[in-house]
Write a protein that holds these residues in place. Structure first.
Motif, PDB file in Angstrom:
ATOM      1  N   HIS A   5     -39.896  39.508  12.024  1.00  0.00           N
ATOM      2  CA  HIS A   5     -39.200  39.498  10.747  1.00  0.00           C
ATOM      3  C   HIS A   5     -37.734  39.881  10.945  1.00  0.00           C
ATOM      4  CE1 HIS A   5     -40.424  43.855  10.757  1.00  0.00           C
ATOM      5  NE2 HIS A   5     -39.224  43.998  10.227  1.00  0.00           N
ATOM      6  N   VAL A 130     -43.494  35.364   2.354  1.00  0.00           N
ATOM      7  CA  VAL A 130     -44.504  34.333   2.621  1.00  0.00           C
ATOM      8  C   VAL A 130     -43.829  32.983   2.841  1.00  0.00           C
ATOM      9  CG1 VAL A 130     -46.413  33.026   1.613  1.00  0.00           C
ATOM     10  CG2 VAL A 130     -46.396  35.521   1.461  1.00  0.00           C
ATOM     11  N   GLY A 133     -42.301  32.755   6.255  1.00  0.00           N
ATOM     12  CA  GLY A 133     -43.304  32.609   7.300  1.00  0.00           C
ATOM     13  C   GLY A 133     -43.049  33.403   8.567  1.00  0.00           C
ATOM     14  N   ARG A 134     -42.311  34.499   8.457  1.00  0.00           N
ATOM     15  CA  ARG A 134     -41.986  35.287   9.653  1.00  0.00           C
ATOM     16  C   ARG A 134     -42.542  36.702   9.589  1.00  0.00           C
ATOM     17  NH1 ARG A 134     -35.677  34.705  10.702  1.00  0.00           N
ATOM     18  NH2 ARG A 134     -36.285  35.555  12.730  1.00  0.00           N
ATOM     19  N   HIS A 177     -50.499  36.794   6.174  1.00  0.00           N
ATOM     20  CA  HIS A 177     -49.123  36.313   6.363  1.00  0.00           C
ATOM     21  C   HIS A 177     -48.322  37.225   7.301  1.00  0.00           C
ATOM     22  CE1 HIS A 177     -49.769  33.398   3.146  1.00  0.00           C
ATOM     23  NE2 HIS A 177     -50.270  34.390   2.412  1.00  0.00           N
TER      24      HIS A 177
END
Length: 264
Positions: A5, A130, A133-134, A177
């Motif tokens: 992230h 979400v 996607g990381r 996720h």
């Protein structure tokens, strides 16, 4: 799967106390930080200065956690940051009134600020995380009153208990996720809200606390930074308590001698 992230964080309630300490430490760890202020423009300006002094970007948006549109602040800050990796919910309020004297207006205001606000910001943050996607992190700063009662604080305790339960549901729903959700539960911390200067943490006696003193804001921020880091990638749905051992003691009323309990 590894943690990727981005080092982009939103911290609510960053104009003083725990929120400022969290923003400073995340900046030291290389995060650009989106900050919220409620009424203290001077306070949040000091936080911005601290973040920028650490070589990171800082952005500020006005925020009322009790507003039904409170979640929109996350969208605005994500736009300015260029993404999101971590949300830290610190903003909150308290009260001091026994249940028989507690007005519905006060009850609703405290619940709206301490529970509705974090629900909305978490919801908006989750959508961004979400979609990107990381993976990511959501950290809710609750209180030892997430699980310990306190005289004269029914709405506050109910809100913090609710936020603790919300944290666990979010962790269940967002795990797929690679988004972890945890709460940090401080005990008595030396902040403006508890009527102490930060540096007083090490100079106040608290006989009712095993470590014998209030906590320092940096001791809370360190736990938040751990939960924001790759080191905590397998920790989710947990409450991490930072209270000097206060929870090991009987649930004192705040007017008992030596208990040292105040609003956190």
């Amino acid at each position: 799967m590894s943690d990727h992230h981005p080092r982009l964080a939103v911290v609510t309630g960053a104009d003083s106390g725990i929120g400022r300490a969290v923003a400073q430490l995340l900046a030291t760890e290389g995060y650009d930080v989106g900050l919220t202020r409620h009424e203290d423009a001077e306070g949040v300006a000091r936080t911005v200065e601290e973040v920028e002094r650490r070589g990171q970007r800082a952005f500020v948006e006005d925020f009322d956690a009790s507003d039904p549109e409170a979640g929109d602040v996350v969208d605005r800050l994500v736009d300015r940051l260029g993404g999101l990796g971590v949300l830290v919910n610190v903003a909150g309020t308290g009260h001091s009134s026994r249940v028989m004297d507690l007005t519905l207006e006060t009850w609703r205001h405290v619940l709206a600020t301490d529970l509705d606000g974090p629900f909305l910001t978490s919801q908006h943050a989750a959508r961004h995380l979400v979609a990107a996607g990381r993976g990511g992190r959501i950290v809710n700063v609750t209180s030892v009153h997430e699980y310990l009662p306190r005289l004269g604080a029914a709405a506050y305790c109910a809100a913090k208990a609710g936020l603790g339960a919300l944290t666990k549901v979010l962790a269940l729903e967002l795990g797929e996720h690679r988004i972890t959700v945890n709460s940090v539960a401080p005990g008595e911390i030396a902040t403006e809200m508890t009527g102490m200067e930060t540096q007083e943490a090490y100079h106040q006696d608290r006989p009712g606390n095993p470590l014998g003193r209030p906590g320092h804001v940096n001791e809370v921020a360190a736990l938040v930074a751990f939960l924001a880091s790759p080191s905590s990638a397998y920790v989710t749905g947990s409450t991490l308590t930072v209270d000097g051992g206060l929870g090991l003691m009987a649930a004192h009323g705040h007017d008992q001698a030596g208990s040292g309990w105040r609003e956190v």
